[in-house]
Design a protein around this motif. Structure first.
Motif, short mmCIF file in Angstrom:
data_model
loop_
_atom_site.label_atom_id
_atom_site.label_comp_id
_atom_site.label_asym_id
_atom_site.label_seq_id
_atom_site.Cartn_x
_atom_site.Cartn_y
_atom_site.Cartn_z
N ASN A 1 24.18 24.09 -15.23
CA ASN A 1 25.09 23.00 -15.55
C ASN A 1 26.54 23.39 -15.27
OD1 ASN A 1 25.83 20.47 -16.43
ND2 ASN A 1 25.89 21.05 -18.59
N PHE A 2 26.79 23.78 -14.01
CA PHE A 2 28.12 24.21 -13.58
C PHE A 2 28.40 23.62 -12.20
CE2 PHE A 2 26.42 27.61 -16.25
CZ PHE A 2 27.40 27.71 -17.20
N PRO A 3 29.67 23.45 -11.85
CA PRO A 3 30.02 22.94 -10.52
C PRO A 3 29.55 23.89 -9.42
CG PRO A 3 31.91 22.86 -12.01
CD PRO A 3 30.85 23.67 -12.69
N GLU A 4 29.35 23.33 -8.23
CA GLU A 4 29.01 24.18 -7.09
C GLU A 4 30.11 25.20 -6.86
OE1 GLU A 4 26.88 22.58 -3.51
OE2 GLU A 4 27.69 20.71 -4.31
N GLY A 5 29.71 26.41 -6.52
CA GLY A 5 30.69 27.46 -6.30
C GLY A 5 30.93 28.34 -7.50
N SER A 6 30.26 28.05 -8.61
CA SER A 6 30.41 28.90 -9.79
C SER A 6 29.79 30.26 -9.51
CB SER A 6 29.73 28.26 -11.00
OG SER A 6 30.37 27.06 -11.37
N THR A 7 30.40 31.30 -10.05
CA THR A 7 29.88 32.65 -9.87
C THR A 7 29.56 33.26 -11.23
OG1 THR A 7 32.13 33.54 -9.86
CG2 THR A 7 31.13 33.06 -7.72
N PHE A 8 28.48 34.03 -11.26
CA PHE A 8 28.02 34.65 -12.50
C PHE A 8 28.28 36.16 -12.42
CE2 PHE A 8 25.58 30.83 -11.81
CZ PHE A 8 25.59 30.22 -13.06
N ARG A 9 28.78 36.72 -13.52
CA ARG A 9 29.07 38.16 -13.56
C ARG A 9 28.48 38.77 -14.82
NH1 ARG A 9 33.91 35.86 -11.78
NH2 ARG A 9 34.59 36.56 -9.71
N MET A 10 27.98 40.00 -14.67
CA MET A 10 27.47 40.74 -15.81
C MET A 10 28.44 41.87 -16.13
SD MET A 10 23.75 42.56 -16.41
CE MET A 10 24.09 43.95 -15.31
N ARG A 11 28.79 42.01 -17.42
CA ARG A 11 29.68 43.08 -17.86
C ARG A 11 29.00 43.90 -18.94
NH1 ARG A 11 35.47 39.92 -18.55
NH2 ARG A 11 35.81 39.46 -16.34
#
Length: 351
Positions: free
Chosen positions: A28-38
């Protein structure tokens, strides 16, 4: 009472609904969203960065603790949107099989809380709304008399609220007013600007709770991530440890956090002993005992005795006050529940 299991196809459908809701939450995010793990203090957490929009680049948002299920959901979220119509079909089948569903107002409130990010920020449903979800989580039938409610109890660990470093966009009161403009803050003796409960005509309430590990306190404390105050309660840190994801059967389904069922059972036994001390009605203590007993039956029926033993051991090791309350409360369980429960309690005490 004898606990009956739901048909395997219904248990499978509930698990599928949770999987689809995880996908929906990640997609449920706009196209182009990036996911990061910290990695923070040895644990891994996921964040999402949405692309720059008309008002600029939004801040990175916290998604939750890294789990195999969350990683899988994020991967799915990168590829496709969840199918809401498919979820509706699953929900219809679950309701037809007798799984509990909240009333319309409660569904709308929970959906609004989810959309605001309350559960993403590790808010937890407690009380009877959480209890309703255990039918699906455990794959059993629960009697309607134990699951009726007209309120929502929302909790968040105080340490989590401070540590998350993110908050919902609008104050909690505004979130509730998006459902019903008649929601109003409940006056607090702590001051006109201190609000830990909200109500609307007819007596419907949303109460906000948080943890208190020190001496008892009367004044509410502020939860910065949820933009509300909350009543600090003893024993709540025990309930909120190791929460689990569950599906509320709203129109399209809503993914929420609830206490683990075995912790809920033990916590309800403890809370039942507090009712008399606080002057609350005996009916509430009776409901606590009834819900705890049903979950004990369900845990044994699902061969999860070890889970109950583990959380009982943790509880009694917290001190003689905890053990005393559990022993007192267990006397109110019916014979079928009491025998195995007291056996476990005696093992953990003598252990």
């Amino acid at each position: 009472m004898t606990i009956s299991e739901l048909p395997l196809i219904i248990q499978t459908s509930y698990a599928e609904l949770i999987d689809q809701l995880r996908v929906h939450a990640a997609s449920n995010f706009p196209e182009g969203s990036t996911f990061r793990m910290r990695r923070i203090s040895g644990k891994a957490y996921w964040y999402v960065q949405e692309p720059t929009g008309p008002t600029g680049r939004p801040p990175e948002r916290y998604l939750g603790v890294d789990t195999p299920e969350r990683r899988e959901a994020i991967e799915e979220g990168r590829r496709a949107k969840a199918d809401a119509d498919g979820r509706k079909a699953i929900i219809r089948a679950l309701k037809a099989a007798g799984l509990p569903e909240p009333d319309g107002l409660t569904s709308a409130v929970i959906d609004a809380l989810a959309a605001a990010g309350v559960f993403r920020l590790r808010g937890v449903l407690v009380g009877t709304v959480a209890f309703q979800t255990y039918a699906g989580l455990l794959g059993v039938r629960l009697p309607g008399t134990a699951i009726r409610t007209g309120d929502v109890d929302l909790a968040q660990d105080y340490g989590v609220s401070v540590a998350v470093k993110e908050s919902i966009d609008a104050p909690l009161l505004e979130v509730l007013k998006s459902v019903d403009q008649d929601f109003r803050p409940v006056p607090s003796i702590a001051g006109p600007n201190v609000v830990s409960a909200y109500t609307r005509p007819g007596g419907y309430r949303v109460d906000v709770l948080t943890t208190n590990r020190g001496a008892e306190r009367d004044d509410p404390v502020n939860l910065p991530s949820l933009k509300t105050d909350a009543v600090a309660l003893r024993f709540l840190d025990y309930l909120l440890r190791d929460t689990v994801e569950a599906a509320v059967l709203s129109r399209f389904g809503t993914l929420v956090n609830v206490p683990a069922p075995e912790r809920y059972a033990v916590h309800k036994l403890i809370v039942s002993t507090l009712r008399k001390e606080s002057g609350e009605s005996a009916a509430k203590a009776d409901k606590d005992i009834a819900q705890a007993g049903l979950l004990i039956d369900a845990l044994f029926a699902k061969r999860r005795k070890a889970d109950l033993e583990d959380v009982l051991l943790e509880a009694v090791e917290r001190g003689p006050g905890w053990r005393s309350r559990l022993e007192t409360a267990s006397e109110r369980l019916n014979n079928d529940q009491k025998e195995p429960f007291t056996e476990i309690l005696s093992k953990t005490v003598s252990g």
